[in-house]
Design an enzyme around this catalytic site. Structure first.
Site, short mmCIF file in Angstrom:
data_model
loop_
_atom_site.label_atom_id
_atom_site.label_comp_id
_atom_site.label_asym_id
_atom_site.label_seq_id
_atom_site.Cartn_x
_atom_site.Cartn_y
_atom_site.Cartn_z
N LYS A 136 14.97 2.86 1.42
CA LYS A 136 13.58 2.57 1.01
C LYS A 136 12.65 2.55 2.23
O LYS A 136 11.50 3.00 2.15
CB LYS A 136 13.51 1.24 0.26
CG LYS A 136 12.09 0.84 -0.17
CD LYS A 136 11.48 1.85 -1.10
CE LYS A 136 10.13 1.62 -1.67
NZ LYS A 136 9.15 0.72 -1.16
N GLU B 148 6.28 8.37 2.86
CA GLU B 148 5.04 8.08 2.12
C GLU B 148 3.83 8.06 3.08
O GLU B 148 2.78 8.63 2.78
CB GLU B 148 5.23 6.73 1.43
CG GLU B 148 4.09 6.17 0.64
CD GLU B 148 4.50 4.80 0.07
OE1 GLU B 148 5.35 4.76 -0.85
OE2 GLU B 148 4.01 3.77 0.55
N1 LIG Z 1 3.27 -3.68 -5.04
C1 LIG Z 1 3.98 -2.58 -4.86
O1 LIG Z 1 3.54 -1.44 -5.09
C2 LIG Z 1 5.40 -2.67 -4.38
C3 LIG Z 1 5.93 -3.85 -3.88
N2 LIG Z 1 7.23 -3.89 -3.45
C4 LIG Z 1 7.81 -5.11 -2.91
O2 LIG Z 1 8.12 -6.01 -3.97
C5 LIG Z 1 8.00 -7.35 -3.52
C6 LIG Z 1 7.02 -8.09 -4.43
O3 LIG Z 1 5.78 -7.39 -4.36
P1 LIG Z 1 4.55 -7.66 -5.37
O4 LIG Z 1 5.06 -7.99 -6.73
O5 LIG Z 1 3.63 -6.53 -5.17
O6 LIG Z 1 3.96 -8.99 -4.70
P2 LIG Z 1 2.97 -10.06 -5.39
O7 LIG Z 1 2.28 -10.72 -4.25
O8 LIG Z 1 2.18 -9.42 -6.47
O9 LIG Z 1 3.97 -11.09 -6.07
C7 LIG Z 1 4.84 -11.91 -5.34
C8 LIG Z 1 5.14 -13.12 -6.20
O10 LIG Z 1 6.15 -13.90 -5.57
C9 LIG Z 1 5.79 -15.27 -5.72
N3 LIG Z 1 6.47 -16.02 -4.68
C10 LIG Z 1 6.22 -16.00 -3.34
N4 LIG Z 1 7.09 -16.79 -2.71
C11 LIG Z 1 7.92 -17.31 -3.67
C12 LIG Z 1 9.03 -18.18 -3.64
N5 LIG Z 1 9.49 -18.71 -2.47
N6 LIG Z 1 9.63 -18.52 -4.81
C13 LIG Z 1 9.17 -18.01 -5.98
N7 LIG Z 1 8.12 -17.16 -6.08
C14 LIG Z 1 7.52 -16.82 -4.93
C15 LIG Z 1 4.28 -15.31 -5.61
O11 LIG Z 1 3.75 -16.48 -6.19
C16 LIG Z 1 3.91 -14.04 -6.39
O12 LIG Z 1 3.72 -14.31 -7.77
C17 LIG Z 1 7.54 -7.27 -2.06
O13 LIG Z 1 8.66 -7.32 -1.21
C18 LIG Z 1 6.89 -5.90 -1.99
O14 LIG Z 1 6.87 -5.37 -0.68
C19 LIG Z 1 8.06 -2.80 -3.54
C20 LIG Z 1 7.57 -1.62 -4.03
C21 LIG Z 1 6.21 -1.46 -4.46
O1 LIG Z 2 6.71 0.00 -0.90
C1 LIG Z 2 5.61 0.26 -1.33
C2 LIG Z 2 5.29 1.59 -1.90
O2 LIG Z 2 6.39 2.44 -1.86
C3 LIG Z 2 4.55 -0.80 -1.24
O3 LIG Z 2 3.37 -0.45 -1.89
C4 LIG Z 2 4.32 -1.15 0.20
O4 LIG Z 2 3.47 -2.28 0.26
C5 LIG Z 2 3.72 0.02 0.97
O5 LIG Z 2 3.80 -0.18 2.34
P1 LIG Z 2 2.48 -0.52 3.22
O6 LIG Z 2 1.97 -1.84 2.66
O7 LIG Z 2 2.95 -0.61 4.62
O8 LIG Z 2 1.50 0.61 2.98
#
Ligand SMILES: NC(=O)C1=CN([C@@H]2O[C@H](COP(=O)(O)OP(=O)(O)OC[C@H]3O[C@@H](n4cnc5c(N)ncnc54)[C@H](O)[C@@H]3O)[C@@H](O)[C@H]2O)C=CC1
Ligand SMILES: O=C(CO)[C@H](O)[C@H](O)COP(=O)(O)O
Length: 305
Positions: free
Chosen positions: A176, A183
């Protein structure tokens, strides 16, 4: 199957919805009571702490079930370690923990070694659009645990072809990480091309260019569809979108790993450097300007000109 989901933000809520839609049971917890309530609204059983989530999973397990299954979708870094610290007193070698976030692969190797549970590092790609389409999932860790979780991966991914086991611990997040490097470079290439079209000789409708390219051109892609959407929603000159790109951790890890492996990745590095460049005034550029004066008495543009 019964799955615990911890972290119910943009991505975690999609995991909950898709696993419920596939007919499984979900116990959900987030530090935000609002996020936990939203998951309950969708049909999950809410938990009020990590320990409570584990106890509910344990109590709800059918007779003969071995261990509990938990999916973490919290931000990479301290939140993953904090959650694992809370889980650790409860976990046994029959349990499976999936980290679906963008964790650094070496952290995942460390966590896999430290826990009693089977640990799957799962790179997740597709973003919030995965709500309808499903995600692409790159999984590392023990084979038995990957097979055990296959019904969940089938549900969260686009389908059975949307996930695979990459190899041992860390390999899912490693793949990833490199995906994100690619990306960055693709975004940079589209950015440069559209910048030239925008600044160039013809008065072009960039949404129309993107749409035309998306219909059969060699360079069609989802990122290009997102370019089309951006021009449609922001306008041909991208409206008030600032000249500043955030993020960067996964791209930095990719470049660091490439240096360690002595693999040249100039495109990925350049894309990362452009992001850093977008965030600050460049001392080096100011010095270059002053040096032109030094060697050629060329005029130096000053800050308030
Ligand atoms: N947003 C995207 O496009 C993508 C995100 N990711 C990854 O997925 C993961 C989550 O990302 P998102 O959902 O976008 O983040 P987000 O910020 O929308 O959600 C994270 C959630 O985790 C909760 N949280 C934080 N610490 C916590 C804890 N200790 N215990 C329980 N809940 C907790 C927060 O309250 C929040 O609701 C990250 O590692 C991100 O890098 C991966 C691929 C794509
Ligand atoms: O994993 C992802 C997409 O594939 C997340 O959107 C990630 O946050 C992207 O990386 P950056 O925040 O460094 O642009």
């Amino acid at each position: 199957m019964q799955l615990g989901v911890i972290g119910l933000g943009r991505m975690g809520q999609i995991v909950v919805d898709r696993v419920l839609d596939a007919g499984h049971d979900v116990v959900a917890f987030d530090l935000s009571a609002e996020a936990t309530a939203a998951a309950a609204e969708a049909g999950a059983e809410p938990a009020d702490s990590v320990a409570d989530l584990y106890e509910r999973l344990d109590a709800g397990a059918d007779e003969g079930d071995d261990g509990v299954r938990i999916w973490l979708m919290v931000p990479a870094g301290d939140a993953v370690d904090a959650t694992l610290d809370d889980l650790e007193p409860h976990l046994t070698s029959d349990d499976v923990v999936v980290d679906g976030g963008n964790s650094y692969f070496e952290d995942s190797v460390r966590r896999a070694e430290a826990t009693d549970a089977a640990y799957l590092d799962c790179g997740t790609s597709g973003g919030p659009a995965g709500a309808d389409l499903g995600f692409s999932l790159m999984v590392g860790g023990p084979e038995w645990a990957y097979e055990e979780l296959t019904p969940v991966f089938d549900a969260v991914a686009t389908g059975p072809a949307g996930h695979d086991r990459m190899g041992e611990a860390g390999s899912g997040h490693y793949v990833k990480m490199v995906h994100n490097g690619v990306e960055y470079a693709l975004m940079q290439a589209y950015g440069e091309g559209f910048e030239l079209l925008h600044e160039g000789r013809y008065d072009l409708d960039l949404e129309a260019v993107a749409r035309t390219w998306n219909n059969g051109a060699v360079i069609r892609s989802w990122l290009l569809e997102l370019c089309e959407e951006a021009f449609r929603e922001e306008g041909n000159d991208l409206g008030d979108v600032a000249d500043r790109v955030e993020g960067g951790s996964t791209g930095t890890w990719t470049v660091q790993e490439a240096l360690e492996q002595e693999v040249p990745v100039p495109l990925i590095y350049q894309a990362l450097a452009e992001r850093f460049d977008s965030r600050r005034e460049r001392f080096g550029r100011r010095l270059a300007s002053r040096l032109r004066y030094g060697f050629g008495r060329h005029e130096v543009p000053r800050k308030d000109e």
